[in-house]
Design a protein around this motif. Sequence first.
Motif, PDB file in Angstrom:
ATOM      1  N   SER A 238       0.842  -1.198   0.000  1.00  0.00           N
ATOM      2  CA  SER A 238       0.000   0.000   0.000  1.00  0.00           C
ATOM      3  C   SER A 238       0.876   1.246   0.000  1.00  0.00           C
ATOM      4  O   SER A 238       0.568   2.241  -0.665  1.00  0.00           O
ATOM      5  N   ILE A 251      -4.610   2.634   2.790  1.00  0.00           N
ATOM      6  CA  ILE A 251      -4.307   2.726   4.224  1.00  0.00           C
ATOM      7  C   ILE A 251      -3.035   1.941   4.538  1.00  0.00           C
ATOM      8  O   ILE A 251      -2.875   0.795   4.123  1.00  0.00           O
ATOM      9  N   THR A 258      -3.625  -5.477   6.479  1.00  0.00           N
ATOM     10  CA  THR A 258      -4.431  -4.251   6.467  1.00  0.00           C
ATOM     11  C   THR A 258      -5.321  -4.160   5.229  1.00  0.00           C
ATOM     12  O   THR A 258      -6.509  -3.907   5.317  1.00  0.00           O
ATOM     13  N   THR A 259      -4.726  -4.381   4.080  1.00  0.00           N
ATOM     14  CA  THR A 259      -5.501  -4.250   2.840  1.00  0.00           C
ATOM     15  C   THR A 259      -6.292  -5.523   2.589  1.00  0.00           C
ATOM     16  O   THR A 259      -5.746  -6.626   2.604  1.00  0.00           O
ATOM     17  N   ASP A 278      -3.367  -2.176  -5.783  1.00  0.00           N
ATOM     18  CA  ASP A 278      -2.828  -2.612  -4.499  1.00  0.00           C
ATOM     19  C   ASP A 278      -3.680  -3.779  -4.031  1.00  0.00           C
ATOM     20  O   ASP A 278      -4.906  -3.695  -4.001  1.00  0.00           O
TER      21      ASP A 278
HETATM   22 MG   LIG Z   1      -1.828  -2.861   2.341  1.00  0.00          MG
END
Ligand SMILES: [Mg+2]
Lengths: 462, 622
Positions: A238, A251, A258-259, A278
């Motif tokens: 990211s 983010i 996270t993604t 991403d």
């Molecule tokens: Mg990410």
Amino acid sequence: MNMINNDTICAIGTRTGESAIGIVRLSGNDAIKISEKIFISNNGKPIKEMASYTMAYGYVIDERKEIVDQVIISVMKSPKSYTREDIVEINCHGGIIATKKVMNLCISNGARLSDPGEFTRRAFINGRIDLTQAEAVIEIIRAKTEQSLKIAANNIKGNIKNKLENQRKELLEILIELEASIDFIEEDLEIAPYEDLEKRVQIVYKEIKELVNDEKKGELVKNGIKVAIVGKPNVGKSSLLNAISKKEKAIVTHIPGTTRDAIEEIIYLEGIPVIFIDTAGIRKAKNLIEKIGVKNSLRFIEEAEIPVIVIDASAPLDKYDEEILIKVNLNKAIICFNKIDIANVINKNDFKKKFGENIIVEISAKKGIGIKELEGKIIKKMGSENDFDIQDKIIINIRHKRILVEVISCLKNSIKAMKNKMSEEFPSADLKLAYNLIGEITGESATDEIINGIFEKFCIGK
Amino acid sequence: MKIDAFDVIVIGAGHAGCEASLACARLGFKTLVLTINLDKVALMPCNPAIGGVGKTQLVLELDAMGGQMGKTANEAAIQVRMLNRSKGPAVRALRAQIDKKGYESAMKRTLENTENLTLRQGTVDRILVDNGRIQGVSIESGVTFYSESVIVAAGTFLRGRIILGSSEYHAGRMGEYPSMYLTDSILKAGLVMDRFQTATPPRIDKRTIDFSKMAVQPGEDIPASFSFWNSDKIFPNIPSYLTYTNDKTHELIRNNISLSPIKSGMVTTHGPRHCPSIDRKVINYENKSRHPVFIEPEGKYSNESYLQGLTTSMPAFFQQLIVNTVVGLENARIMRPGYAVEYDYLLPNQLKHSLECKTVANLFFAGQVNGTSGYEEAAAQGFIAGVNTALKLSGKEPLILKRSNSYIGVLIDDLINKELSEPYRMYTSRSEYRLSLRPENADLRLSFFGYSAGLLKEEQYSKVLDKNLQIENLLHDLSKKVINANDETNKYLAKLGSSPVENSTTIYKLLQRPEIKFSALVKTFPDILGISISDSKVLEQVETYIKYKGYIDRELIGIKKLENVENIAIDINFDYFKINGITFEAREKLSRIKPETLGQASRIAGISPADISILMVAIKQG
Ligand SMILES: [Mg+2]
Ligand SMILES: Nc1nc2c(ncn2[C@@H]2O[C@H](COP(=O)(O)OP(=O)(O)OP(=O)(O)O)[C@@H](O)[C@H]2O)c(=O)[nH]1
């Protein structure tokens, strides 16, 4: 349908063994006339005075008289040419982008983008090549056409396709009203007022115009080159997307995983739209949502023209990294060693030996190191002549755009006709054309849609 | 027993059969027309009208080549109207109410008085096929007629089944014998058939109608003609009337919908969407509070009145109740009820563009038996089948009309390439070249074909050539004639709401302005024009050409493109499974439809441009 015409066609071709030179080939009655308009010869001699099978050095210039590329032009005059028509070949040196620009110039000066196989077809029809030769060539084209169609269909999924489909549907609705008022005049149907129909055409016109003009907003260009950023969690995917797009869209946290949903960003590299995606980090998923994310990431690896594999260079390679390296087609991929600002524990030389110098870039997404180099590598890949996928895609873009430009002119005509209170059959003529043209992009063509629509919409049968 | 031999046998004397037999006989071929009932020649079993949008184009095209329908319509029309008058010339269309008996007797008289033509009553039971070629037919009485070729124009008679309420029985039309055995014989010849259905409204007694409660719909007293070879005339003007159904009508039908053959399952085959029954309309359009009912005269000397809009095959007693709910029809008496008829039709993709069967030589099909609807559609096919039979027997190339030169070309090409889901009717929107295929230029487009086939006389054709020359000369002159930019001119322009001219300008340029009408201009400036044009039709053509040149030219570009591929012929025995590189589906479709040209192949659904490229290569190989 562009079948056999003697109008002038053009296409980008490449000659095997001569990489980095893209050739724009023109064939037809106006091939010389058109190239004359965009070419300035070093020796000042006009192309029409050149002997057949000779070459000339010079420049291609655009409308503003700016130099687009330094080129070599060769002329093969009818009937002693591949197609038995006048052929002009413009050998460009500036890579795919310049080649594309040169082709666009030919088109705006009156050439038509050739249909798949049209050069060969002309050659064959004009008796230049025999059947076995033609068949062999057509087989290749056939394979390529199917590939392009697949790509075209994949490309225009989503936003642009939806939009075009909606506009096409709206045109159909309008056509239904117009045609009903002509063919079913004896029925007392409640046809929408002419002014309303005109307004509706105006709206379609505006929306399609926006699609074409708003390339910067990333509408049309949904069908750009796809670059998927993949890797295991927390390696900085990211962060890389943010660095390359100069936005804070994705983010970034220190928490792995996270993604979850892919995020796209469009960046122009030398005028070609490139979609960076991403993706979710690939690992053994802990829950369903993450599982879906991972599954999608694997799909992106497949679909993308260029997968960029991100590896955390500050930590040793582990089995997840290795698994990803196995999954990715390394002929297409670029490998990024990220976080080189903190440490660099991975032995790059091993990698270089294994995968070749060319596909490795060292970066720091956080500090913005090596991003330009990465872009350079992507551009180089796009320009590579072996990559049919990418070249086709660029051409498909042009084709779509060209069709939409034609659609716009049809819509303009029909608005004018309606404004001038010409009767229904006149605007209808242009709207039908526009409607069919959009169908060429969205891949729909149904014959009796208008008549069927009339029966669905109106109570017919007095 | 070989009792009689003919060149051509035509099965059926409806609109297709009449045109087919006339064309053959006029071209010198000994022609036998067999019909089930000699009193029903050229009968109009449904609406008493000829023409209308799309259909007039067919009549005029037919006429331009030497067909009969337009001339007979001129004799029998009892009211004419110009439809789409406010629109452009391409979609304007004459429509006429026809005196049915008058039409029948005029057409029968024509047939009876045509040399080489024999009319005979008889029901054909069998076609004789030997060695892939037609030999003749035999009729119910056992008599066999031999012939070089046969044209099947059997309309709705093949295993015709009438549905009226809960009863059903075999009949070709109400009150007429069906043809029960011919289908079997056609199937035996290897052809495929399917079933369609169509229906007609009840007819009522004029004396029982209260016309005072309805709006009168008179015709127009305008000079007009359905034929290029007759001069325009003012037609009789027997009016139609307009009334509407109402809530009572709809409630009655809704409450008794089980009586409808659509609901009871008596009718399951596809009927034409353009004339749904009133029961269907009530079901499908629940929110419509009324449907129009046009009352049309069936003839000059008949009290029967046709109820356009009240088509139904509900039981006869119930039809009477429905009729009486309508304003002005409260006391109306039905003379004959409406009904539906279901019949066998030939899947027309088994025909070539000449309308000859692909698999049985010298066997032609034309008209409703090919899955079409409408007298004009039938007549057009009959004419083409007739001419092509004659051409074939003379050893000449067939007459194949194109999408780009005629609606008849569109009709036949559609029949062969489309999969019909209902009886096919012509609409102007079916033509890609609507603005060029105008009714008034049908003679310029097509009379050459009639002349070459031998159906038009020298003087007829030279009349067309002369008209063409006049048009071209006038166009040329107008681009040379200059009108000065003076007060007189500009005053005139201002009167028409047209902007003034600053420099002298050609008449051609002036006529490009939509508000400037040629006829008015000629009157105002007779000297400047200095051309005497006697034929107002020439003026019309020239004006249309100048005003819509942009549109017409663009269609021409499309036509040119099409013609390139249209001219590449494909052998009928071409083996599509031999070529590599095209999809299995495409091969299968091509093998079934057997396109005659590459252009036709490209119009078949599911055939891609890439397939066409490969096919082209393969064809050139031969
Ligand atoms: Mg990410
Ligand atoms: N020092 C340094 N830290 C970085 C760099 N790139 C990313 N990081 C940090 O690494 C952590 C993870 O970054 P992300 O960009 O969220 O990583 P990701 O690959 O998208 O992770 P997932 O979405 O969880 O798969 C964050 O704390 C970043 O600040 C870099 O180049 N240098």
